[in-house]
Structures are given as structure tokens and as C-alpha cells.
Design an enzyme around this catalytic site. Structure first.
Site, PDB file in Angstrom:
ATOM      1  N   LYS A  54       0.850  -1.237   0.060  1.00 38.21           N
ATOM      2  CA  LYS A  54      -0.112   0.106  -0.173  1.00 38.21           C
ATOM      3  C   LYS A  54       1.007   1.345  -0.080  1.00 38.21           C
ATOM      4  O   LYS A  54       0.771   2.254  -0.733  1.00 38.21           O
ATOM      5  CB  LYS A  54      -0.918   0.091   1.218  1.00 38.21           C
ATOM      6  CG  LYS A  54      -2.219  -0.903   0.944  1.00 38.21           C
ATOM      7  CD  LYS A  54      -2.673  -0.984   2.707  1.00 38.21           C
ATOM      8  CE  LYS A  54      -3.894  -2.277   2.333  1.00 38.21           C
ATOM      9  NZ  LYS A  54      -4.456  -2.596   3.581  1.00 38.21           N
ATOM     10  N   GLN A  98      -4.960  -1.481   9.615  1.00 38.35           N
ATOM     11  CA  GLN A  98      -5.035  -2.762   8.921  1.00 38.35           C
ATOM     12  C   GLN A  98      -5.523  -3.959  10.065  1.00 38.35           C
ATOM     13  O   GLN A  98      -5.208  -3.698  11.388  1.00 38.35           O
ATOM     14  CB  GLN A  98      -3.370  -2.925   8.863  1.00 38.35           C
ATOM     15  CG  GLN A  98      -3.102  -4.434   7.916  1.00 38.35           C
ATOM     16  CD  GLN A  98      -3.753  -4.569   6.786  1.00 38.35           C
ATOM     17  OE1 GLN A  98      -3.847  -3.386   5.982  1.00 38.35           O
ATOM     18  NE2 GLN A  98      -4.303  -5.675   6.257  1.00 38.35           N
ATOM     19  N   ASP A 121     -11.432   2.893   4.329  1.00 32.94           N
ATOM     20  CA  ASP A 121     -11.820   1.288   3.872  1.00 32.94           C
ATOM     21  C   ASP A 121     -13.177   1.297   4.046  1.00 32.94           C
ATOM     22  O   ASP A 121     -13.689   0.273   3.663  1.00 32.94           O
ATOM     23  CB  ASP A 121     -11.266   0.809   5.467  1.00 32.94           C
ATOM     24  CG  ASP A 121     -10.094  -0.193   5.356  1.00 32.94           C
ATOM     25  OD1 ASP A 121     -10.013  -0.719   4.316  1.00 32.94           O
ATOM     26  OD2 ASP A 121      -9.276  -0.036   6.194  1.00 32.94           O
TER      27      ASP A 121
HETATM   28  N1  GUN Z   1      -7.362  -6.751   6.297  1.00 27.17           N
HETATM   29  C1  GUN Z   1      -7.780  -7.624   5.389  1.00 27.17           C
HETATM   30  N2  GUN Z   1      -8.272  -6.854   4.351  1.00 27.17           N
HETATM   31  C2  GUN Z   1      -8.140  -5.477   4.811  1.00 27.17           C
HETATM   32  C3  GUN Z   1      -8.792  -4.340   4.232  1.00 27.17           C
HETATM   33  O1  GUN Z   1      -9.445  -4.175   3.308  1.00 27.17           O
HETATM   34  N3  GUN Z   1      -8.618  -3.375   5.153  1.00 27.17           N
HETATM   35  C4  GUN Z   1      -8.063  -3.322   6.275  1.00 27.17           C
HETATM   36  N4  GUN Z   1      -8.173  -2.228   7.024  1.00 27.17           N
HETATM   37  N5  GUN Z   1      -7.503  -4.380   6.907  1.00 27.17           N
HETATM   38  C5  GUN Z   1      -7.643  -5.647   6.009  1.00 27.17           C
END
Ligand code: GUN
Length: 300
Positions: A54, A98, A121
Site C-alpha cells: 500500500k 490494518q 476502508d
Molecule cells: N485486512 C484484510 N483486508 C483488509 C482491508 O481491506 N482493510 C483493512 N484495514 N484491513 C484488512
């Protein structure tokens, strides 16, 4: 029939290009650089890979990337303190914590402490409610990426029968809301669904998001249906050599590709679209925060 392969990797590259163009305009015309903060608590190896990726892609499209890596035993008070600081930082337009979080932290409390306008998100309860009522919101990245691919492949989805397998807050539920918003007839199937094969066989669109490797076989798929595979499962692959692994989805690709009209591969399907949509959401959040026109085609 052999299915058309929906190339998520190429599509994601086009989304990133659009994001980069818009970021360039924001900088040149308004002196604004969109900023994304990613918070990782603990050492989960898969999460570390995602967070690195990311950060790298955020910088590549010209945005500011800030990473906060916190110890596994970080207290809730300290984490909420950091989120408060990011909520009030004018250079940060998107905040992503995350998941999963270590068990001592209350995931709902943490997510709901993020400012809804910066919740790239789309997990904050306000954004969930806005999406569910068809109002402008931040849309969760993975379902948004799936919808972009479906729209590009089909144009209108109106009247189609869609089955979403999996009822998670991250994928299954928001995916169902988005498909409903496109006027599909939507079924959410899950581990207790009776006669899952027959339910799936009725679908023009199947979205598999259960996290069980190769669970959906080709004989569950209606001929010509579109199959979107959200699963990313790592399996041992001794046939590739000792200690080797491979990634597979939630659908059995080979048998489904013989019956489906279109299918996303794993890897190279939904996965790359998720991060591309995170970047898109960050630009969208930045434009909204500054009262500027949003880029077209980067959200629903
Ligand atoms: N963990 C797995 N997928 C995601 C996501 O799309 N966003 C976040 N914040 N954590 C994750």
C-alpha cells in the site's frame, strides 16, 4: 465454453493511472497533496506485506504516504490517541488501520474512532449506514473493485441474479449492498445456507468471498455466468518444488473457467483492484475534504 478472463491487474493499472492524473491536478491547481496514513499494530506477516505494498503504490501515484507501525502490545488508549491525531491532521485525507488487530484491542471501537470522512476502508458505522441507504459514502475497497470490474464487463447489471458467498463486514455485506444498488436480485449465501450448489446455480453473477480454497466447483456455475473470486489462499505446492507454495482463490479456477462466461483469476484478479481502490478512495476523500470536484469513475 471457455470464460473470458477479467484482467484485474491491467484494470488496476488503469485505475492507478487515473488516480495519478487527478493527484497531479490537485497538486498543480490547488497545491494539495492527498495523504494516506496506514496503521499496523503487531507483526502479522501477511499484514506487513499488504502495508508495504500500500505504501509503495501510494507514493507511486504521487500521494503522501505515512506508516505507523506499533508494537503488538500497544494499548487501546495509545492507538485511539494516534487515530485522534491523524483525524486532526490536515495533511492526512485517508486513514486505514490494518485488520486484524491483536485480540486485546476492540476492533469496532477502533474503526469507529476514525473520522468517517477519512475512513478510506469504508468500515465506519456511518459509512456502512450511508451505503446501506444508498447515500454518498466511502465504499469498502474490495467490493468497489469487484463492482468496477462487473460494470466494465457487463455495462448495466440491472435485473441480474447475483449470489454473494460469504457474509463478512469487509466484503460480503457491502458487496451485496452495491449489487442491490445496481438493481440486481441479491442472495447472500453463507456456511449455513441450505443447498448451496443449487443457490449458486441460479446466479448470473457469483462473488465468492469465504476464504476456503477452491470451494466452488465448476458444476455449481450456470453456463455463461460471471465469477468474481475474492479468495486469496496460500497452499503448499510440492509439485513446484520443496517448500514451494501457490495462491488459489475460493473457486476451482480450471473447472469454473470451462463453464463461466467470464472469471477473475487468482492472482491477478480482485487482489490488485483492492489497493487501486484504496488509492481512489483517498483521492475522493481529499476532494470532498476540500470541496473540490471528485474524479469521475473512481467511486460508485
Ligand atoms: N485486512 C484484510 N483486508 C483488509 C482491508 O481491506 N482493510 C483493512 N484495514 N484491513 C484488512
Amino acid at each position: 465454453m471457455t470464460a473470458t478472463v477479467i484482467d484485474g491487474k491491467a484494470f488496476a493499472a488503469r485505475v492507478r493511472d487515473k488516480v495519478a492524473v487527478h493527484v497531479g491536478r490537485l497538486k498543480a491547481d490547488h497545491g494539495i497533496t492527498p495523504g494516506l496514513a496506514v496503521v499496523l499494530v503487531g507483526e502479522d506477516p501477511a499484514s506487513q506485506v499488504y502495508v508495504r505494498s500500500k505504501g509503495k503504490q501510494t507514493v507511486e501515484v504521487g500521494m503522501k504516504s505515512v506508516e505507523h507501525r506499533l508494537d503488538e502490545d500497544t494499548s487501546e488508549v495509545d492507538l485511539l490517541g494516534l487515530i485522534d491525531q491523524l483525524n486532526n491532521d490536515p495533511e492526512i485525507h485517508g486513514i486505514l488501520v490494518q485488520l486484524p488487530l491483536p485480540r486485546h484491542l476492540d476492533e469496532d471501537l477502533v474503526i469507529n474512532s476514525i473520522s468517517p470522512a477519512k475512513d478510506v476502508d469504508g468500515f465506519h458505522i456511518s459509512n456502512v449506514g450511508l451505503l446501506g441507504t444508498g447515500q454518498k459514502s466511502m465504499v469498502p475497497c474490495t467490493p468497489l473493485g469487484c463492482l468496477m470490474m462487473l460494470r466494465e464487463h457487463h455495462g448495466s447489471l440491472s435485473g441480474m441474479d447475483a449470489v454473494v458467498i460469504g457474509r463478512s463486514n469487509i466484503v460480503g455485506k457491502p458487496m451485496a449492498q452495491l449489487l442491490l444498488g445496481e438493481s440486481c436480485t441479491v442472495t447472500i449465501a453463507h456456511s449455513r445456507t441450505k443447498d448451496l450448489p443449487d443457490v449458486v446455480r441460479r446466479a448470473d453473477i457469483v462473488v465468492a468471498a469465504v476464504g476456503r480454497p477452491e470451494m466452488v466447483p465448476g458444476d455449481w456455475i450456470k453456463p455463461g455466468a460471471t465469477v468474481i473470486d475474492v479468495g486469496i489462499n496460500r497452499l503448499d505446492a510440492p509439485e513446484k518444488g520443496e517448500g514451494k507454495t501457490k495462491l488459489v482463490g475460493d473457486v476451482d479456477y480450471d473447472s469454473c473457467a470451462k463453464v463461466a462466461g467470464a472469471i477473475t483469476p487468482v492472482p491477478g484478479g480482485v487482489g490488485p483492484m483492492t489497493i487501486a481502490c484504496l488509492l481512489a478512495n483517498t483521492v475522493t476523500a481529499c476532494c470532498r475534504a476540500n470541496g473540490l470536484e471528485e474524479p469521475e469513475g473512481l467511486t460508485v
